[in-house]
Design a protein around this motif. Structure first.
Motif, PDB file in Angstrom:
ATOM      1  N   GLU A  24       0.825  -1.216   0.000  1.00  0.00           N
ATOM      2  CA  GLU A  24       0.000   0.000   0.000  1.00  0.00           C
ATOM      3  C   GLU A  24       0.858   1.264   0.000  1.00  0.00           C
ATOM      4  O   GLU A  24       0.477   2.273  -0.584  1.00  0.00           O
ATOM      5  CB  GLU A  24      -0.960   0.007   1.211  1.00  0.00           C
ATOM      6  N   GLN A  25       2.030   1.199   0.628  1.00  0.00           N
ATOM      7  CA  GLN A  25       2.937   2.346   0.614  1.00  0.00           C
ATOM      8  C   GLN A  25       3.418   2.645  -0.803  1.00  0.00           C
ATOM      9  O   GLN A  25       3.428   3.798  -1.239  1.00  0.00           O
ATOM     10  CB  GLN A  25       4.156   2.084   1.503  1.00  0.00           C
ATOM     11  N   THR A  26       3.855   1.610  -1.506  1.00  0.00           N
ATOM     12  CA  THR A  26       4.375   1.842  -2.845  1.00  0.00           C
ATOM     13  C   THR A  26       3.256   2.150  -3.833  1.00  0.00           C
ATOM     14  O   THR A  26       3.472   2.886  -4.794  1.00  0.00           O
ATOM     15  CB  THR A  26       5.225   0.657  -3.336  1.00  0.00           C
ATOM     16  N   GLU A  27       2.070   1.627  -3.594  1.00  0.00           N
ATOM     17  CA  GLU A  27       0.929   1.983  -4.444  1.00  0.00           C
ATOM     18  C   GLU A  27       0.581   3.457  -4.268  1.00  0.00           C
ATOM     19  O   GLU A  27       0.271   4.151  -5.253  1.00  0.00           O
ATOM     20  CB  GLU A  27      -0.267   1.087  -4.124  1.00  0.00           C
ATOM     21  N   ALA A  28       0.640   3.965  -3.034  1.00  0.00           N
ATOM     22  CA  ALA A  28       0.389   5.390  -2.783  1.00  0.00           C
ATOM     23  C   ALA A  28       1.453   6.243  -3.480  1.00  0.00           C
ATOM     24  O   ALA A  28       1.146   7.284  -4.071  1.00  0.00           O
ATOM     25  CB  ALA A  28       0.362   5.664  -1.283  1.00  0.00           C
ATOM     26  N   TYR A  29       2.699   5.803  -3.418  1.00  0.00           N
ATOM     27  CA  TYR A  29       3.791   6.482  -4.117  1.00  0.00           C
ATOM     28  C   TYR A  29       3.502   6.523  -5.623  1.00  0.00           C
ATOM     29  O   TYR A  29       3.661   7.563  -6.277  1.00  0.00           O
ATOM     30  CB  TYR A  29       5.096   5.734  -3.822  1.00  0.00           C
ATOM     31  N   GLU A  31       0.629   6.412  -7.142  1.00  0.00           N
ATOM     32  CA  GLU A  31      -0.482   7.335  -7.412  1.00  0.00           C
ATOM     33  C   GLU A  31       0.008   8.786  -7.442  1.00  0.00           C
ATOM     34  O   GLU A  31      -0.452   9.588  -8.257  1.00  0.00           O
ATOM     35  CB  GLU A  31      -1.593   7.165  -6.376  1.00  0.00           C
ATOM     36  N   ILE A  32       0.944   9.113  -6.561  1.00  0.00           N
ATOM     37  CA  ILE A  32       1.517  10.469  -6.556  1.00  0.00           C
ATOM     38  C   ILE A  32       2.263  10.720  -7.863  1.00  0.00           C
ATOM     39  O   ILE A  32       2.102  11.783  -8.488  1.00  0.00           O
ATOM     40  CB  ILE A  32       2.438  10.660  -5.338  1.00  0.00           C
ATOM     41  N   GLN A  35      -0.069  11.306 -10.691  1.00  0.00           N
ATOM     42  CA  GLN A  35      -0.626  12.660 -10.686  1.00  0.00           C
ATOM     43  C   GLN A  35       0.371  13.656 -11.265  1.00  0.00           C
ATOM     44  O   GLN A  35       0.001  14.548 -12.025  1.00  0.00           O
ATOM     45  CB  GLN A  35      -1.052  13.073  -9.274  1.00  0.00           C
ATOM     46  N   ALA A  78       3.711  -1.297  -7.104  1.00  0.00           N
ATOM     47  CA  ALA A  78       3.733   0.075  -7.612  1.00  0.00           C
ATOM     48  C   ALA A  78       3.674   0.086  -9.133  1.00  0.00           C
ATOM     49  O   ALA A  78       2.931   0.874  -9.732  1.00  0.00           O
ATOM     50  CB  ALA A  78       4.981   0.806  -7.131  1.00  0.00           C
TER      51      ALA A  78
END
Length: 168
Positions: A24-29, A31-32, A35, A78
């Motif tokens: 989940e950490q690398t998936e959030a990265y 997504e950033i 963007q 990711a």
């Protein structure tokens, strides 16, 4: 920080800061970065280099258990989320060179040689010129002791220092 340890691998010792991340950490990265790629538009290409730690390559099999997450799995998570962002496979590049001094035995950072290999992979992917390794001057630092040495007890520190022969 994650769990860490000092262990003997074949003929030398190494300090490892065990990986404790999660997908989940690398998936959030990712997504950033997605963007950024979207906001910057088609005239700019975003790249991602997820840097594996020495734990990915040097943790003994006996210490790899279900309580430790896999850095490679997190990196792969990711990459599945990227939209237009180009990943650089630092893990794959470094895995090819694990017999070389790409990580310090006493530090969680890459040595310059490891960074060189990953930077070269980026340059190839981005189609930009990159100097061959033979064009660089080798610098040796005989008394290098890295960050992981300070996280160990005095006995381990002494043994680690004796085995860290040079900074490449």
């Amino acid at each position: 920080r994650g769990r860490g340890d000092v262990y003997k691998r074949q003929d030398h010792k190494r300090a490892i800061n065990w990986f404790n991340g999660y997908a989940e950490q690398t998936e959030a990265y990712a997504e950033i970065l997605n963007q950024y790629q979207k906001d910057l538009g088609d005239d700019v290409q975003c790249y991602s280099i997820l840097a594996p730690t020495n734990a990915s390559f040097y943790t003994p099999a006996a210490f790899q258990d279900s309580t430790l997450s896999s850095e490679k799995d997190c990196m792969d998570a990711a990459e599945k989320v990227f939209q237009g962002v180009i990943p650089i496979d630092a893990y794959g590049v470094l895995k090819e060179h694990t017999a070389e001094p790409i990580y310090a035995r006493t530090d969680h950072h890459w040595f310059q040689l490891g960074a060189y290999y990953v930077a070269r992979a980026f340059a190839e992917q981005a189609d930009v010129p990159f100097a061959d390794l033979t064009t660089y001057k080798k610098y040796v630092e005989d008394d290098f002791v890295g960050s992981m040495a300070y996280y160990t007890n005095a006995v381990s520190y002494t043994h680690l220092r004796a085995h860290e022969t040079e900074l490449h």
